[in-house]
Enzyme design. Structure first.
Site, PDB file in Angstrom:
ATOM      1  N   CYS A 141      -3.107   3.891  -0.959  1.00 45.84           N
ATOM      2  CA  CYS A 141      -3.692   5.100  -0.395  1.00 45.84           C
ATOM      3  C   CYS A 141      -5.345   5.057  -0.229  1.00 45.84           C
ATOM      4  O   CYS A 141      -5.873   5.637   0.638  1.00 45.84           O
ATOM      5  CB  CYS A 141      -3.213   6.314  -1.095  1.00 45.84           C
ATOM      6  N   GLU A 194      -0.171  13.886  -3.300  1.00 48.28           N
ATOM      7  CA  GLU A 194      -1.095  12.795  -3.190  1.00 48.28           C
ATOM      8  C   GLU A 194      -0.853  11.989  -1.755  1.00 48.28           C
ATOM      9  O   GLU A 194       0.135  11.430  -1.509  1.00 48.28           O
ATOM     10  CB  GLU A 194      -0.703  11.830  -4.225  1.00 48.28           C
ATOM     11  N   LYS A 231      12.682  11.161  -6.952  1.00 48.52           N
ATOM     12  CA  LYS A 231      13.265  10.611  -5.623  1.00 48.52           C
ATOM     13  C   LYS A 231      12.705   9.284  -5.126  1.00 48.52           C
ATOM     14  O   LYS A 231      11.481   9.631  -4.271  1.00 48.52           O
ATOM     15  CB  LYS A 231      13.342  11.756  -4.564  1.00 48.52           C
ATOM     16  N   GLU A 272      -5.127   6.087   9.330  1.00 47.63           N
ATOM     17  CA  GLU A 272      -4.635   5.300   8.170  1.00 47.63           C
ATOM     18  C   GLU A 272      -3.679   4.271   8.717  1.00 47.63           C
ATOM     19  O   GLU A 272      -2.632   4.570   9.292  1.00 47.63           O
ATOM     20  CB  GLU A 272      -3.958   6.230   7.153  1.00 47.63           C
TER      21      GLU A 272
HETATM   22  P1  NAD Z   1       6.372   8.339   3.615  1.00 52.99           P
HETATM   23  O1  NAD Z   1       5.538   9.844   3.374  1.00 52.99           O
HETATM   24  O2  NAD Z   1       6.856   8.170   4.377  1.00 52.99           O
HETATM   25  O3  NAD Z   1       7.543   8.706   2.451  1.00 52.99           O
HETATM   26  C1  NAD Z   1       7.122   9.022   0.993  1.00 52.99           C
HETATM   27  C2  NAD Z   1       8.622   9.626   0.144  1.00 52.99           C
HETATM   28  O4  NAD Z   1       8.769  10.930   1.013  1.00 52.99           O
HETATM   29  C3  NAD Z   1       9.614   8.710   0.461  1.00 52.99           C
HETATM   30  O5  NAD Z   1      10.542   8.721  -0.707  1.00 52.99           O
HETATM   31  C4  NAD Z   1      10.377   9.115   1.538  1.00 52.99           C
HETATM   32  O6  NAD Z   1      11.820   9.059   1.507  1.00 52.99           O
HETATM   33  C5  NAD Z   1      10.120  10.698   1.392  1.00 52.99           C
HETATM   34  N1  NAD Z   1      10.344  11.779   2.698  1.00 52.99           N
HETATM   35  C6  NAD Z   1      10.181  11.211   3.900  1.00 52.99           C
HETATM   36  N2  NAD Z   1      10.277  12.222   4.764  1.00 52.99           N
HETATM   37  C7  NAD Z   1      10.742  13.435   3.950  1.00 52.99           C
HETATM   38  C8  NAD Z   1      11.018  14.667   4.198  1.00 52.99           C
HETATM   39  N3  NAD Z   1      11.085  15.115   5.549  1.00 52.99           N
HETATM   40  N4  NAD Z   1      11.554  15.505   3.292  1.00 52.99           N
HETATM   41  C9  NAD Z   1      11.161  14.974   1.957  1.00 52.99           C
HETATM   42  N5  NAD Z   1      10.928  13.707   1.692  1.00 52.99           N
HETATM   43  C10 NAD Z   1      10.688  12.999   2.526  1.00 52.99           C
HETATM   44  O7  NAD Z   1       5.464   7.602   2.728  1.00 52.99           O
HETATM   45  P2  NAD Z   1       5.666   6.150   2.646  1.00 52.99           P
HETATM   46  O8  NAD Z   1       5.533   5.575   3.965  1.00 52.99           O
HETATM   47  O9  NAD Z   1       6.601   5.875   1.750  1.00 52.99           O
HETATM   48  O10 NAD Z   1       4.207   5.701   1.739  1.00 52.99           O
HETATM   49  C11 NAD Z   1       2.933   5.554   2.464  1.00 52.99           C
HETATM   50  C12 NAD Z   1       1.771   6.722   2.345  1.00 52.99           C
HETATM   51  O11 NAD Z   1       1.884   7.247   0.844  1.00 52.99           O
HETATM   52  C13 NAD Z   1       0.749   6.465   2.755  1.00 52.99           C
HETATM   53  O12 NAD Z   1       0.275   7.261   3.786  1.00 52.99           O
HETATM   54  C14 NAD Z   1      -0.146   6.379   1.547  1.00 52.99           C
HETATM   55  O13 NAD Z   1      -1.521   6.599   1.722  1.00 52.99           O
HETATM   56  C15 NAD Z   1       0.476   7.545   0.616  1.00 52.99           C
HETATM   57  N6  NAD Z   1       0.156   7.286  -0.824  1.00 52.99           N
HETATM   58  C16 NAD Z   1      -0.685   7.882  -1.393  1.00 52.99           C
HETATM   59  C17 NAD Z   1      -1.000   7.843  -2.696  1.00 52.99           C
HETATM   60  C18 NAD Z   1      -1.731   8.651  -3.414  1.00 52.99           C
HETATM   61  O14 NAD Z   1      -2.039   8.784  -4.654  1.00 52.99           O
HETATM   62  N7  NAD Z   1      -2.752   9.626  -2.672  1.00 52.99           N
HETATM   63  C19 NAD Z   1      -0.487   6.735  -3.531  1.00 52.99           C
HETATM   64  C20 NAD Z   1       0.470   6.063  -2.756  1.00 52.99           C
HETATM   65  C21 NAD Z   1       0.743   6.134  -1.320  1.00 52.99           C
END
Ligand code: NAD
Length: 490
Positions: free
Chosen positions: A284, A250, A175, A385
């Protein structure tokens, strides 16, 4: 993209059940690039059924490790053969520079090759027992894996999820983020041309609540692997509690990058910039808190400001650009909100801080690389963040103080340490509560090394052998060599 149906379920391209669609934008120009299918819970259920059937009844379980490895190697070759196309899709959809996109494609190729190799390596164990019995441990796939990924590294995150899961023999539902589905669609066009049995690899597009939530809640899903924000990660864990499925997370970070006075000055300045401005700070593990020893603080501040002011911000397709836009207008507002907040808290913007609006830049989500001074470690801009090109400079006097500040947030993803004193470097690395530590470098990640966080930065590890283990169940098999009654109840 060659097809109007953008969901790939049970080996077939399909549109969303209720005809849902969503626009996809170019963050450099604001233009709509494409309208793609957007599913809801019915599409999530269809993908879960397909993955469940493929795992429980299909031909996939008869695929030897060697055969699975062969598929992953072919996929790696295919991605590599389409490097320029993937890089272009990624730059158009995410905004990052072509140089960054090409790097991501190469890393995705490496990831599939690495796990193809690991699939065929022995992971079992045998052990001696007192009684006339033998014991062995075997690894088996977890089952149906839902894999939810963010927008900052769309293709790379897809490869970090799919490669180990398929190597281990699981079935998958990927997804992608609703903002960056395009490279995943192209990836699945390549997957479609390979011999994966139907239902083994599925692509589900849509918004998080609409399709991510049903995946994370379903009792038919055995594992949810999530990369994204910490707030969403906590929700995922709650959804998953319904059937106690395996969870790996993550999440976000507020990583410290510590520069001691004895560091190689030029190297430290160079990496400090890479740590926060690479991918426009939307990383991240970004080194968003720069801790600098007091005796070199002024000199360091002057050098990093001077160099940061020279960063060329612009479209990722422009060969002279060094930093692209932020992902969306909403994210731009969030980052600008943090800059305003930082000033209200008493921080001072000494470099950047403004949205870029000259000429065509005003159509995109461009912002200047920004540096804050007068930052206290407890301020919100130094605790939360921001996920943008905003650096907080914080002075320190002693090694102990640096460690205390470094550990003083709810996160624990990564840390950098710059010093020429090898013993000090290792001492500090071991004192920092984070899963990834870099000495005299920053933001170098290797498919061989475990990736993941302490504290609220996550749960579990990706990459390396650890990443494969996350997709495997461990089973003990005890075999009695003297087949006779125990006599216990005689
Ligand atoms: P997000 O949490 O908004 O979304 C991530 C994914 O989750 C998307 O596909 C989104 O559609 C889905 N999602 C959102 N709400 C959901 C729900 N209620 N139920 C199920 N799925 C849901 O994050 P983002 O804005 O896309 O990405 C940025 C974040 O990702 C930052 O906080 C960053 O630090 C983190 N990140 C972490 C790593 C790591 O390896 N630790 C790597 C990349 C990004």
């Amino acid at each position: 993209m060659g097809t109007k149906n953008h969901l790939y379920i049970n080996g077939k391209w399909t549109s969303a059940f209720d005809g849902g669609e969503m626009p996809v934008h170019n963050p450099s120009t604001g233009e709509e690039i494409e309208v793609v299918s957007a599913g809801n819970h019915k599409d999530a259920e269809a993908s879960i059924t397909a993955a469940r059937m493929a795992f429980d009844q299909g031909k996939w379980k008869e695929f030897s490790a060697n055969r699975r490895a062969g598929l992953l190697l072919k996929l790696a070759d295919q991605i590599e053969g389409h490097t320029d196309e993937f890089a272009s899709i990624e730059t158009q959809n995410n905004g990052k520079t072509l140089r960054e996109s090409k790097f991501d494609v190469a890393e995705a190729v490496k990831t599939f090759r690495y796990y193809a190799g690991l699939a065929t390596k022995p992971l079992g164990e045998t052990f001696e027992l007192d009684s006339p019995m033998t014991g062995k441990v075997v690894r088996e796939p977890v089952g149906v894996c839902a894999q939810i990924i963010p927008w900052n590294y769309p293709l790379l995150m897809a490869s970090w999820k799919l490669a180990p899961a398929l190597a281990a023999g699981n079935t998958c539902i990927l997804k992608p983020s609703e903002m960056t589905p395009l490279s995943a669609i192209r990836l699945f066009e390549l997957i479609d041309g390979l011999d994966f049995p139907p239902g083994v690899v599925n692509l589900l597009l849509g918004f998080g609540e609409a399709v991510g939530q049903p995946l994370a809640k379903s009792p038919l899903v055995d594992k949810v692997a999530f990369t994204g924000g910490t707030v969403t990660g906590k929700k995922i864990m709650q959804y998953a509690a319904d059937n106690l499925k395996k969870v790996s997370l993550e999440l976000g970070g507020k990583s410290p990058n510590i520069v001691f006075a004895d560091a190689d000055f030029e190297t430290a300045v160079d990496y400090a910039m890479f740590a926060i401005f690479n991918n426009s700070g939307q990383v991240c593990s970004a080194g968003s808190r720069l801790l600098v020893e007091e005796s070199i603080y002024d000199q360091f501040q002057e050098a990093i400001i001077e160099r940061t002011q020279r960063i060329r911000v612009g479209s990722g397709f422009d060969a002279s650009s060094q930093m692209g836009p932020l992902i969306s207008p909403q994210h731009l507002s969030k980052v600008q909100g943090y800059i305003t907040l930082g000033e209200e808290e008493g921080g001072k913007v000494c470099c950047g801080g403004k949205r870029l609006v000259e000429n065509d830049l005003k159509k995109g989500n461009f912002i200047e690389p920004t540096i804050f001074i007068n930052v206290k470690p407890e301020m919100r801009i130094a605790q939360e963040e921001i996920f943008g090109p905003v650096l907080c400079l914080i002075p320190f006097n002693t090694e102990a103080e640096a460690i205390e500040i470094a550990n003083g947030t709810p996160y624990g993803l990564a840390a950098g340490i710059f010093t020429t004193d090898g013993a000090k470097a290792e001492r500090v690395a071991r004192s920092i509560r984070a899963g990834i530590t870099w000495i005299n470098t920053y933001e170098q990640n290797f498919v061989e090394a475990p990736w993941g966080g302490y504290k609220q930065s996550g749960l579990g590890r990706e990459l390396g052998t650890y990443g494969l283990e996350e997709y495997m169940e461990v089973k003990q098999i005890i075999n009695n060599l003297e087949v006779e009654p125990t006599g216990w109840f005689d």
